[in-house]
Design a protein around this motif. Structure first.
Motif: not given
Ligand SMILES: [Zn+2]
Length: 455
Positions: A16, A18, A50, A185, A237, A239
């Motif tokens: 991700c 972010h 993300d 994702h 996604h 993590h």
């Molecule tokens: Zn994420």
């Protein structure tokens, strides 16, 4: 123009993003150095959602995140030209996005110079490599709905806008030529069973709890995996870093691969699917290497992978017209002939809210289109795009939304106007079909976008 072959593909993968592009590119440079590579040796970087392409404060209000957690991030600098992406960056969308901006580029396009979004669903060519992506996350309630969200977004729109739709999955299921790299994702459902799931379920017990109630990962993505058998599949996604390897035997698909696994917990085995909707089996065995990565901020080895993918597995001889290189000796990004044919064939079945009335017109079309109509469109694409030398993706990025201005105060949840995106218009022009994303002048004035100069 040169057409010589480089020795293998060098790529980087991030889970991700972010919004932390500065940290990503800085870490990337360090990782390359430890491998004895320069940043310029890399062919491209992929970010598995993300991404947060937030241009200004109003875009931030289109992201599904509680107000107190909303952060501008770094992207606006790359959008305004204050910063430059040092390596070609390919991205898909996740569930935390400036969804209004991604919707403008529904069929993909440049989010900023050197940063290319694959679209709600998409496939691009990097030399012989075919890279497919599906944006968003799976949600059963939204899956069969049209793309009905249009600015201004209400509380429900902000969430449903990033849910994966049947229409986009069906288009990818029409692909018949091999896919090398696939991006999503959320993870394809059950993919963890092909890796060290014992360790994963122990360290993340909530993953196991979700799997037991048949609610872990995306089933439509598993359909895609089962259909494409891509060589690589990258996701974000969840993590966490997780690797798996799915073995497809000759002439069989996902259901057999699942049944052959020996150490699946009994409770899970009982609920595994017996059949999948779409299996494009191959006469030879194949393997998909799956890698999920964490978000920026965890230890670098967890969220960033820098590796060589070697030589292209399918196309021993490079086929024109995809081999043209840039001045830097890298492949030019190209549209893919088959994907353009699918896009054109499926265009009449795309259901979005009318820009004037905000209403989605009813449709009784169940499936998108048949393989035969894709074949027909392939001939059209060959005639009108390939032969005309128009397969190269143009660098037609133009910043058309206001740049970030820290002094500009916006109300909580104030929505931006809708900006018609010239890249989307250009693609419809290339395909010679009407652009349903067009705003009339009146509507553009209503939403406040009129007066903005495009290109
Ligand atoms: Zn994420």
């Amino acid at each position: 123009m040169t057409t010589s072959r480089s020795s293998g593909l060098k790529v980087a993968i991030v889970g991700c993003g972010h919004g932390q592009l500065d940290a990503i590119y800085a870490s990337l440079e360090v990782e390359c150095l430890t491998k004895g590579w320069a940043l310029s040796d890399l062919d491209f970087l992929v970010i598995c959602g993300d991404f947060q392409a937030i241009r200004n404060q109003l875009d931030l209000n289109c992201m599904s995140v509680p107000q107190r957690y909303r952060k501008m991030g770094d992207f606006h600098k790359y959008y305004s030209g204050a910063a430059q992406a040092p390596v070609l960056t390919l991205v898909i969308g996740g569930n935390h996005e400036a969804s209004n901006y991604l919707f403008e580029l529904y069929h993909g396009g440049w989010l900023a110079p050197n940063i290319y979004y694959l679209g709600a669903a998409g496939l691009v060519r990097y030399g012989p490599w075919r890279i497919a992506g599906i944006s968003g996350i799976y949600n059963r309630r939204s899956y069969h709905k049209p793309h009905g969200e249009r600015l201004p977004y209400d509380r429900d729109d902000v969430k449903s806008v990033y849910h994966v739709r049947d229409y986009d999955i069906q288009r990818l299921l029409l692909l018949r030529n091999p896919v090398d790299i696939s991006l999503s994702h959320d993870w394809p459902a059950w993919v963890e069973l092909f890796g060290d799931h014992k360790d994963l379920y122990t360290t993340k017990p909530h993953f196991f709890a979700s799997a037991l109630v048949d609610n872990l990962g995306s089933k439509p993505s598993t359909d895609l995996l089962n259909h494409m058998h891509p060589t690589y599949w990258f996701s974000g996604h969840m993590h966490t870093r997780f690797a798996a390897s799915v073995d497809f035997e000759a002439g069989s698909g996902m259901e057999d691969a699942l049944q052959r696994l020996e150490d699946v917990p009994e409770k899970l085995r009982a609920i595994l699917p017996q059949t999948f909707s779409s299996t494009r089996t191959s006469s030879t065995a194949s393997k998909t290497e799956f890698l999920a990565l964490d978000k920026v901020g965890s230890p670098t080895s967890q969220w960033l992978e820098v590796r060589s993918l070697g030589e292209h597995p399918h196309n021993a001889n490079l086929e024109t017209p995809y081999v043209e290189k840039t001045e830097a000796g890298k492949f030019h990004l190209h549209y893919d002939e088959e994907w353009l044919a699918i896009t054109r064939a499926c265009a009449p079945a795309l259901r979005i809210a009318d820009p004037e009335t905000l209403v989605v017109k009813p449709s009784n079309k169940k499936r998108v289109v048949s393989a035969a109509s894709v074949d027909k469109q392939k001939m059209w694409v060959r005639e009108n795009i390939v032969r005309e030398g128009l397969l190269k993706i143009p660098f037609n990025f133009v910043p058309h939304a206001p740049p970030h201005n820290p002094g500009f105060i916006v109300a909580p949840n104030q929505q931006p106007p809708e900006y018609p995106n010239q890249q989307t218009a250009d693609l419809y022009g290339l395909l010679q079909i009407p652009n349903p994303f067009t705003l009339s002048l009146e509507r553009a004035e209503d939403t406040g976008a009129a007066g903005v100069i495009f290109g």
